[in-house]
Motif scaffolding. Structure first.
Motif: not given
Length: 106
Positions: A79-106
Motif C-alpha cells: 500500500l505504501v509503495l503504491f501510494s508513493v508511485l501514484i504520488i510520484a506520477l502526479m507530481v512529475s506530471g504536474t511539473l511537466v505541465v507547469i514547466f511546459n506552460l512556463r516555457e510557452r509563456m516566456m
C-alpha cells in the motif's frame, strides 16, 4: 470481547479519527497560509509546502489507514509503495505541465 472492551476500542478509534482530522486540517491551513501570506523566498515556501504535504501523508497513513510503524506487513508495504508511485506520477506530471506552460509563456 466484552461490551466494555468494545466500547473502549470504539472510543480509542474515534479519538484517532478526530486527532487525524484535526492534524490534517491544521497541516492544510498551514500550507495555505504559507502560500497565501509568504514571508520567505519562493523556494523556501515550496520546501515548507512539500514538508507539510509529507507530514499530511504520514497523518493519513497513521490515523485513517491504520498503518502502524511498529511492524509492517506485506499488504501495508504494498500500500505504501503504491501510494508513493501514484504520488510520484502526479507530481512529475504536474511539473511537466507547469514547466511546459512556463516555457510557452516566456
Amino acid at each position: 470481547m466484552t461490551p466494555d472492551e468494545h466500547a473502549a476500542e470504539r472510543r480509542r478509534e474515534t479519538r484517532t479519527y478526530l486527532a487525524g482530522y484535526a492534524a490534517a486540517l491544521l497541516l492544510t491551513a498551514a500550507a495555505f497560509a504559507a502560500v497565501q501570506w509568504p514571508r520567505f523566498p519562493a523556494r523556501t515556501v515550496f520546501g515548507i509546502v512539500l514538508g507539510l504535504g509529507l507530514m499530511q501523508v504520514v497523518v493519513q497513513f497513521r490515523c485513517f489507514l491504520h498503518i502502524g510503524f511498529k511492524r509492517s506487513s506485506r499488504a501495508d508495504l504494498l500500500l505504501v509503495l503504491f501510494s508513493v508511485l501514484i504520488i510520484a506520477l502526479m507530481v512529475s506530471g504536474t511539473l511537466v505541465v507547469i514547466f511546459n506552460l512556463r516555457e510557452r509563456m516566456m
